[in-house]
Design a protein around this motif. Structure first.
Motif, short mmCIF file in Angstrom:
data_model
loop_
_atom_site.label_atom_id
_atom_site.label_comp_id
_atom_site.label_asym_id
_atom_site.label_seq_id
_atom_site.Cartn_x
_atom_site.Cartn_y
_atom_site.Cartn_z
N ASN A 1 0.82 -1.22 0.00
CA ASN A 1 0.00 0.00 0.00
C ASN A 1 0.85 1.26 0.00
O ASN A 1 0.48 2.27 -0.61
CB ASN A 1 -0.94 0.01 1.22
CG ASN A 1 -2.16 -0.86 1.02
OD1 ASN A 1 -2.44 -1.29 -0.10
ND2 ASN A 1 -2.87 -1.14 2.09
N HIS B 1 3.72 1.70 -1.45
CA HIS B 1 4.18 1.94 -2.82
C HIS B 1 3.05 2.46 -3.71
O HIS B 1 3.28 3.27 -4.61
CB HIS B 1 4.79 0.67 -3.40
CG HIS B 1 6.11 0.31 -2.78
ND1 HIS B 1 7.24 1.07 -2.97
CD2 HIS B 1 6.47 -0.71 -1.96
CE1 HIS B 1 8.25 0.53 -2.29
NE2 HIS B 1 7.81 -0.54 -1.66
N PHE B 2 1.81 2.01 -3.45
CA PHE B 2 0.66 2.54 -4.20
C PHE B 2 0.45 4.01 -3.85
O PHE B 2 0.14 4.83 -4.72
CB PHE B 2 -0.62 1.77 -3.87
CG PHE B 2 -0.57 0.29 -4.19
CD1 PHE B 2 0.27 -0.20 -5.18
CD2 PHE B 2 -1.36 -0.61 -3.50
CE1 PHE B 2 0.33 -1.54 -5.47
CE2 PHE B 2 -1.32 -1.96 -3.78
CZ PHE B 2 -0.47 -2.43 -4.77
N GLY C 1 3.30 5.96 -5.42
CA GLY C 1 3.49 5.77 -6.86
C GLY C 1 4.83 5.16 -7.21
O GLY C 1 5.30 5.28 -8.35
N PHE D 1 5.93 2.07 -7.86
CA PHE D 1 5.60 0.67 -8.19
C PHE D 1 6.85 -0.16 -8.48
O PHE D 1 6.95 -1.30 -8.04
CB PHE D 1 4.65 0.64 -9.39
CG PHE D 1 3.32 1.28 -9.12
CD1 PHE D 1 2.29 0.56 -8.56
CD2 PHE D 1 3.10 2.62 -9.43
CE1 PHE D 1 1.06 1.15 -8.30
CE2 PHE D 1 1.88 3.23 -9.17
CZ PHE D 1 0.86 2.48 -8.61
N LYS E 1 -3.29 -7.11 -4.82
CA LYS E 1 -2.33 -6.02 -4.61
C LYS E 1 -1.11 -6.21 -5.52
O LYS E 1 -0.58 -5.24 -6.08
CB LYS E 1 -1.91 -5.96 -3.14
CG LYS E 1 -3.00 -5.43 -2.21
CD LYS E 1 -2.52 -5.34 -0.78
CE LYS E 1 -3.65 -4.89 0.14
NZ LYS E 1 -4.12 -3.53 -0.13
N CYS F 1 -2.05 -5.18 -8.96
CA CYS F 1 -2.05 -3.71 -9.07
C CYS F 1 -0.63 -3.16 -9.14
O CYS F 1 -0.37 -2.16 -9.83
CB CYS F 1 -2.80 -3.10 -7.88
SG CYS F 1 -4.58 -3.38 -7.92
N LEU F 2 0.29 -3.80 -8.42
CA LEU F 2 1.70 -3.39 -8.45
C LEU F 2 2.25 -3.53 -9.87
O LEU F 2 2.91 -2.62 -10.38
CB LEU F 2 2.51 -4.24 -7.47
CG LEU F 2 3.96 -3.83 -7.23
CD1 LEU F 2 4.02 -2.55 -6.39
CD2 LEU F 2 4.73 -4.94 -6.52
N GLY G 1 0.58 -0.95 -12.23
CA GLY G 1 1.16 0.38 -12.05
C GLY G 1 2.55 0.49 -12.65
O GLY G 1 2.98 1.58 -13.04
N ASP H 1 -7.17 2.77 -9.42
CA ASP H 1 -7.10 4.21 -9.67
C ASP H 1 -7.29 4.46 -11.16
O ASP H 1 -6.35 4.75 -11.91
CB ASP H 1 -5.75 4.75 -9.18
CG ASP H 1 -5.73 6.28 -9.11
OD1 ASP H 1 -6.66 6.90 -9.68
OD2 ASP H 1 -4.80 6.82 -8.51
N ALA I 1 2.44 5.30 -13.15
CA ALA I 1 3.21 5.44 -11.91
C ALA I 1 3.62 6.89 -11.69
O ALA I 1 3.58 7.40 -10.56
CB ALA I 1 4.44 4.53 -11.93
#
Length: 514
Positions: free
Chosen positions: A326, A328-329, A332, A334, A366, A369-370, A373, A487, A502
């Motif tokens: 989280n 890193h999200f 930004g 990634f 997650k 998503c990583l 991104g 996002d 990112a």
């Protein structure tokens, strides 16, 4: 044949550390007659084999098939007794229970005075450590003994015990009501996720207000406050009031720092409170406080005073790494977070017997998503498939829905749009079936469906139209939940500004840093 993951005895044996196995053998060998006992031979065999197989056990000649069930039950009990004697497991809660057992034995022998003496000490320790359920049990046994062991102080003693029993009972009733409410709200969260409309909001609010017991905050102890904050936290999560989530999760964590001895006794609740505080900080985009809280949690968990056992190790892995992702999200970053994939995969494999499928799927989402991104859409799809193809997952329907939506976007970004129409229909049907088709998802599917009819030079305008449409829902009380999972706004802006997603998120993070 029994599956290894379903055979409780085999899982228990495999969960033992080297020191626990050594202690068990010492415990069994304290009497010479146990040296060649069948249950010890079965233990040694289960310790050696990699997978549970009854044919191997029966073929060893240790036991006949008709006796196997009883022998396994006996071995299971002996291992638990050995673990109970292990100093690592001798926390205050176990010690109080042990003293209550000793007092009960003395009472049964008619040694009332000795029994009462032990009970009085155990009760003081129980009340001091907020173990009010067992404290109530102790008072009830004291009342029973006092009716048989007459002393000169019996009138005063009777009043004292009656008042104590009444107070403990009232506190236990409040705790029970609050814990029931918290559990029911948590169940709603797992089943349906956040409220989706006014009807859901009214239903959850009505349920919460109806089942919240009356209380005076100054009369509540540590335990009652803990359950009160938990109930408020889950209600706040359900209605997507993330500032309230932050408020009550902060109260939860501060409660532990105000009563530091409770961290030792309730490490699981301490970990959970910190996890929900970090989740709340993530949702309100409070990056600096998030980083500080995560660093503090890691320091506490790694300290020599923090309790160590298998359950705590599994939860620490789960919560710390989920929030590292989280972070890193939030920032930004990634690419910098990719090292976590290997750590999380290793941890899932190591702790798979103690982490439920729901939490494992959250970690996979997650990771997806990583990769998304970071622009690695093919790896994103690999992890999303782990969720989409999981037919046994009965909880977090919202997670399954957004996994499919993100999969559509990732397929488009990866240029794997040759089966996009089939996927669009499949996803649309799934969302309708789950009753989870909302405005954001509907606009996304409409956009992706029309891609085949759009000329390349028109694409930028279509991205702009979708961005304008979705911005309307960014602060919508129910539609905004879509942006918690993906996002989409930043993804669209990356296309409009011709920048990596990112970079867009990182620029937003720097602008919001506080």
């Amino acid at each position: 044949m029994t599956n290894a993951h379903k055979d409780a005895l085999f899982v228990l044996v495999k969960s033992l550390s080297k020191s626990e196995k050594r202690q068990f053998k010492l415990y069994v060998g304290r009497l010479g007659v146990n040296t060649d006992a069948k249950f010890l031979a079965l233990f040694n065999l289960l310790d050696k084999i990699k997978n549970y197989d009854e044919k191997v056990i029966l073929g060893s000649g240790i036991v006949k098939k008709a006796q196997l069930s009883n022998l396994k039950a006996h071995l299971y009990k002996q291992i638990l007794v050995s673990l109970r004697l292990n100093p690592v497991n001798q926390n205050i809660r176990v010690q109080i229970r042990e003293q209550l057992d000793f007092a009960t034995i003395l009472y049964q022998k008619g040694l009332y005075k000795q029994s009462l003496k032990i009970l009085d000490k155990a009760k003081s320790v129980a009340i001091e450590n907020e173990e009010k359920n067992v404290a109530y049990e102790i008072v009830e046994l004291e009342k029973l003994i006092e009716t048989q062991y007459i002393t000169r102080s019996i009138p005063d003693r009777a009043d004292e015990l009656a008042i104590q029993a009444k107070e403990l009972s009232a506190q236990n009733v409040i705790t029970s009501k609050l814990s029931n409410l918290s559990l029911q709200l948590y169940g709603m969260m797992l089943k349906i996720g956040y409220v989706q409309n006014d009807k859901d909001y009214q239903k959850v609010t009505k349920y919460f207000e109806k089942h919240l017991p009356k209380y005076k905050i100054e009369e509540l102890g540590f335990r009652e406050k803990l359950w009160l904050y938990k109930a408020h936290l889950w209600y706040s999560f359900l209605i997507q009031d993330f500032l309230s989530c932050y408020r009550y999760s902060s109260k939860w964590v501060d409660l532990f720092y105000e009563h530091k001895d409770m961290i030792q006794l309730n490490p699981v609740f301490f970990l959970k409170g910190n996890h929900y505080l970090l989740e709340s900080l993530f949702y309100v985009r409070y990056a600096s406080q998030f980083k500080e809280t995560l660093n503090k949690l890691e320091m506490v968990v790694e300290s020599k005073d923090f309790p160590k056992n298998d359950n705590i190790a599994s939860l620490s892995f789960l919560y710390i790494n989920a929030n590292r992702l989280n972070q890193h999200f939030l920032e930004g970053t990634f690419a910098k977070g990719l090292y976590l994939v290997r750590i999380v995969e290793y941890g899932i494999n190591k702790h798979k017997d103690r982490i439920d499928a729901h939490h494992i799927m959250v970690l996979y989402y997650k990771i997806a998503c990583l990769y998304f991104g970071n622009g690695d859409n093919k790896n994103c799809i690999v992890y999303l498939k782990k969720i989409i193809n999981n037919k046994n997952l009965k909880m977090r329907e919202d997670l399954m829905c957004f996994a499919r939506v993100l999969s559509l976007v990732a397929h488009y970004e990866a240029g794997m749009d040759y089966h996009l129409e089939v996927q669009l229909k499949s996803t649309y049907k799934f969302l309708l079936k789950m009753n989870d088709l909302h405005a954001v998802q509907r606009e996304m599917i409409k956009f992706l469906r029309n891609l085949g009819n759009i000329y390349p030079h028109e694409l930028q305008d279509e991205f702009k139209k979708l961005h304008t449409e979705l911005k309307k829902y960014e602060d919508h009380p129910y539609e905004k939940r879509a942006f918690l999972y993906l996002d989409i706004i930043s993804w669209l802006e990356s296309h409009l500004e011709n920048k990596p997603v990112a970079q867009i998120i990182r620029e937003k993070s720097l602008a919001l840093t506080r």
